[in-house]
Design a protein around this motif. Sequence first.
Motif, PDB file in Angstrom:
ATOM      1  N   ARG A 105      31.495  42.619  43.307  1.00 42.58           N
ATOM      2  CA  ARG A 105      32.631  42.639  42.393  1.00 42.58           C
ATOM      3  C   ARG A 105      33.269  44.018  42.256  1.00 42.58           C
ATOM      4  NH1 ARG A 105      29.280  38.601  40.885  1.00 42.58           N
ATOM      5  NH2 ARG A 105      30.243  36.623  40.242  1.00 42.58           N
ATOM      6  N   THR A 111      36.866  38.940  42.712  1.00 36.32           N
ATOM      7  CA  THR A 111      37.188  38.955  41.286  1.00 36.32           C
ATOM      8  C   THR A 111      35.913  38.880  40.463  1.00 36.32           C
ATOM      9  OG1 THR A 111      37.305  36.547  40.975  1.00 36.32           O
ATOM     10  CG2 THR A 111      39.277  37.654  41.851  1.00 36.32           C
ATOM     11  N   LYS A 112      36.055  39.079  39.168  1.00 30.37           N
ATOM     12  CA  LYS A 112      34.915  38.963  38.264  1.00 30.37           C
ATOM     13  C   LYS A 112      34.363  37.542  38.264  1.00 30.37           C
ATOM     14  CE  LYS A 112      36.395  42.672  35.165  1.00 30.37           C
ATOM     15  NZ  LYS A 112      36.818  43.031  33.783  1.00 30.37           N
ATOM     16  N   ILE A 176      46.860  38.631  41.134  1.00 29.34           N
ATOM     17  CA  ILE A 176      45.597  38.453  40.434  1.00 29.34           C
ATOM     18  C   ILE A 176      45.743  37.437  39.313  1.00 29.34           C
ATOM     19  CG2 ILE A 176      46.045  40.408  38.892  1.00 29.34           C
ATOM     20  CD1 ILE A 176      42.631  39.087  40.205  1.00 29.34           C
ATOM     21  N   GLU A 180      43.410  34.108  38.845  1.00 30.01           N
ATOM     22  CA  GLU A 180      42.716  33.792  37.591  1.00 30.01           C
ATOM     23  C   GLU A 180      43.136  32.414  37.074  1.00 30.01           C
ATOM     24  OE1 GLU A 180      43.728  37.121  35.178  1.00 30.01           O
ATOM     25  OE2 GLU A 180      42.098  38.380  35.975  1.00 30.01           O
TER      26      GLU A 180
END
Length: 366
Positions: A105, A111-112, A176, A180
């Motif tokens: 990460r 991504t997280k 991003i 998400e």
Amino acid sequence: MGDYKDELKYLLERERTAKIICAELNNFMDLKSTLITIIDHVKKLTACEAIGIRLHDNGDYPYYVYNGFPDSFIMQENSLCDKDKGEDCHSECICEKIINGKVDRSQPFFTKGGSFWSNNTSALFANMDEKERRGFKENYCNASGYESMALIPLKARGKRIGLIQLNDKNTGMFTIELIEYLEMIAEQVGLAVQNSLAYDKLRELSIKDTLTGLYNRRGFFEFINKELSRARRDGSTFGILSMDLDNFKEVNDQFGHLVGDQVLKSFAEILSSIVRDYDMACRLGGDEFVVIVNTTLKGLDFTQKRILVKVMEWISSEKITSNLGVSIGSVLWEPGRTEDIDALLKVADQAMYKAKMSKKCPRINN
């Protein structure tokens, strides 16, 4: 002002798509059809060239549904697992890394939430150092010309069960914020898939015989009603073999019900070894069994004779000390017949009882 209006329109469209997807997931009856609808909506929203969903299946993660990928690509990439190396799924592709949670990460392309995304895979891999590049040996997506790529894991109750994949040959397809958003969609899809699989297991239990593993009476009527509708629609034929174990009561009386149960299971295994994937073997109850065969009259006779031969071999090899045998009756549905399912089954049963009374079934006396 124009850019602002365009962004607002996009956000409203994204919100509308999320509501449609949630409604689909809450009301679906068929998982595959629902997921096809969902990827169609996501494809339209993202304007991405190709999208697919991989789901866990027998230790691998093949594409369950997809849209926009060439068939040649799917054939090449459908399996993630090298079966020669064992049952575990191991490969060097990015899909396998996402599914197994092998993400760093700290890298900007992860991504997280454990997703991978890139707007320029050629530049990404070219700028990796040798150590990083060794971790991405198989880059078939990039080799196929896909520059923008996103891999979103599907999870259910903390367990990874697959992923959503988006590919496009243009660069710069993702932000991003979009990734998400897709992670949020993936959470809902993962839960729905898990619930669907749990429902399928419960439903299978309701139509399967617990002793033999064959379909039970309910499963028989579900299957044969569909078979009859299909045959009437396309003019094909199918047959019913009704069978009954002769002198089965002697087995229970002589050896007990545990041995009797084993006899039923062994006979069920014989039927399972003979019927094809698109045929069906059922235990209606007691020692009454039915096989539905998608075939012609000649094929139905062949299947009946094959069962009789297998039963004789089984009885001889097991050295069962009773007059155990099997009687079989058949009926072929073909265009022009008007009987319903109950009437067809009655015809097969009558033929079976006639065979029993005429003692044409196999016998063994010890």
